[in-house]
Design an enzyme around this catalytic site. Structure first.
Site: not given
Ligand code: G1P
Ligand code: ZN
Length: 543
Positions: A113-114, A277, A279, A281-282, A376
């Site tokens: 992710s982030h 982010d 990947d 999703d944010r 998300k």
């Protein structure tokens, strides 16, 4: 081709959290480690024989190598077909969409992710089920159990697949389809948003900057914003995904997306700014001179979603994670629709979305999404904001002012204390937990506690109960503090303190958030005796 069985030793599994298994990249790169986890996934889901999967990741270091390993192992485990994003890229929401559209049995998403990427940074793998969402606890528990006992995995000897070329090929009899990572996702977005109106918005001179943070959303944002919607070239910056995200921290918040924040607060600010982010999703949303907290963004999106074609019929309900502010609850109440408070982590929204009880969901950690996928979705949130801006023809600041005038403002900030020795973090949380029942009536830094509990969630769909999901303390005057330990950190413990202060419709909505929250912060610091427990009271990151 006969699969090769390789003897191995169980890995120090660590229960995959809400986001799969995350470790330092070098840990995943140890001989047999990734293989062991992938085999544990296949075993944990009852085998891969005859199944189909989507595989893709955020492009961080080790992404492409790991995908080749997974393809060979999927083939050896008897999978029928794997769909892979070109060059191994798939944003998390795009992977979720593909699993659903192509009706595969599940998907393996490679991302931390982030978290920063690189050989000395983080890597991760998670499994999503056929609804497109993160695997539920029953499956992650089964995978975890496998990791602790597994002593062999299977693979095949085969040449690497050319991930750069679109088309179908095979690995030891298993079909591998390399697809454009953007096409299906973009098609889905055109069903939800008024692309003509958005094109007209950009044609009218509306200006925007989207910071892809050298991560996976770059190609998606370029294709949608610049190519399909006609935003000028250069609207999307840092658009090429890099293995180390350019050395940055691909987390879209005012701290890590500082360059964008500075631009948006300057005289040369465009009308609208956004970031996503690692990947994809944010999201971060920021107007000219106006940052929008994720909690407020969720509330504004819920209140205005009907302006976009995909949500014109209204929402079934709004769900938020417990630490997210109550702003969206106020909207749900006014709309007379369902309102849900779930534990941290996207997977808890899945049941509500599948059951049609909630349409829009969000977390304070910059995750917002809807029933269009089961993750998300950063770019989705940006497009919904754009659709609302195109319809309302107001600035972000005007929309927020208007919103607070109708609902009141929930001042909000999260304070993170990172890399705390785990025993100290546990002791701090433990000491508050022990006192929860006696806190009401006591005052800290002049603020009286009105209620306190440890959040437990009763899933209204499957009846499961999730306990120990964070400590909640309410204070007089509409303040709340939440304490919980992060489940995604890779170094020591991260203590998260979530602060919230309600200011009603008639109150001053123009305060700096940290100023508005100073009272509840002082009370919380005193209540948990922070200095004594962890040797400091200042957080590492405030968002
Ligand atoms: C963090 C966020 C949480 C999010 C998760 C995965 O988890 O706080 O909202 O769902 O990352 O993106 P945490 O580290 O707090 O456990
Ligand atoms: Zn992410």
């Amino acid at each position: 081709m006969t699969p090769i069985t390789v003897e191995t030793t169980p890995i120090d599994g660590q229960k995959p959290g809400t986001s799969g298994l995350r470790k330092k990249t070098r840990v995943f790169m140890q001989p047999g480690y990734l293989e062991n986890f992938v085999q544990a996934i296949f075993n944990g889901i009852g085998g891969a024989e005859g199944k189909s999967f989507v595989i893709g990741g955020d492009g961080r270091y080790f992404n492409a190598t790991a995908i080749q390993t997974m393809l060979k192992m999927a083939a050896a485990n008897g999978a029928a077909k794997v769909i892979v994003g070109q060059n191994g890229l798939l944003s998390t929401p795009a992977a979720s969409n593909l699993i659903r559209q192509k009706k595969t049995d599940g998907g393996l998403i490679l991302s931390a992710s982030h978290n920063p990427g690189g050989i000395d940074e983080d890597f991760g793998v998670k499994y999503n089920t056929s609804n497109g969402g993160p695997a539920p606890e029953g499956i992650t528990d089964a995978i975890f159990a496998e990791t602790t006992s597994l002593n062999k995995y299977v693979t095949v000897e085969a040449p690497d697949v050319d991930l750069a070329s679109i088309g179908t090929t095979e690995v030891a009899g298993m079909a591998v389809e390399v697809i454009d990572p953007v096409t299906d996702y973009q098609a889905l977005m055109t069903t939800l948003f008024d692309f003509d109106k958005l094109r007209a918005l950009f044609a009218s001179g509306f200006t925007m900057r989207f910071d892809a943070m050298h991560a996976v959303t770059g190609p998606y944002a370029k294709a949608v914003l610049e190519e399909a919607l006609g935003a000028p070239a250069g609207t999307v910056v840092n658009a090429v995904p890099l293995e180390d995200f350019g050395g940055g921290h691909p987390d879209p918040n005012p701290v890590w997306a500082k360059e964008l924040m500075d631009l948006m607060m300057s005289d040369t600010s465009p009308d609208f700014g956004a970031a996503s982010d690692g990947d994809g999703d944010r999201n971060m949303i920021v107007g000219r001179g106006q940052y929008v907290t994720p909690s407020d963004s969720l509330a504004v999106l819920a209140a205005n979603a009907y302006l976009a074609p995909g949500y014109a019929a209204g929402l079934a309900g709004v769900a938020r994670s417990m630490p997210t502010s109550a702003a969206s609850d106020r909207v749900a109440e006014k709309l007379g629709i369902g309102s849900f408070e779930t534990p941290t982590g996207w997977k808890f929204f899945g049941n509500l979305l599948d059951a049609g009880m909630a349409t829009i969901c969000g977390e304070e950690s910059a995750g917002t999404g809807s029933n269009h996928v089961r993750e998300k979705d950063g770019l989705w949130a940006v497009l919904l904001w754009l659709n609302i801006l195109a319809e309302r023809r107001q600035s972000v600041a005007e929309i927020l002012t208007d919103h607070w005038g109708s609902y009141g403002r929930d001042y909000y900030s999260r304070h993170d204390y990172e890399a705390i020795p785990t025993d100290q973090a546990n002791a701090l949380v433990g000491s508050v937990r022990e006192r929860l029942s006696v806190l009401p009536g006591q005052s800290f830094a002049g603020l009286a506690v009105t209620a306190a509990d440890e959040f437990a969630y009763n899933d209204p769909v499957d009846g499961s109960v999730s306990k120990g999901q964070g400590l909640r303390i309410w204070f007089e005057g509409g303040a709340r503090a939440v304490l919980r330990l992060s489940g995604t950190g890779t170094e020591g413990a991260t203590l998260r303190v979530y602060l919230e202060q309600y200011a009603d419709q008639a109150a001053d909505h123009g305060l700096d958030a940290q100023v508005a929250l100073a009272g509840v912060r002082a009370a919380l610091v005193e209540l948990c005796d922070m200095q004594a427990h962890i040797g400091r009271i200042d957080p590492d990151v405030m968002t």
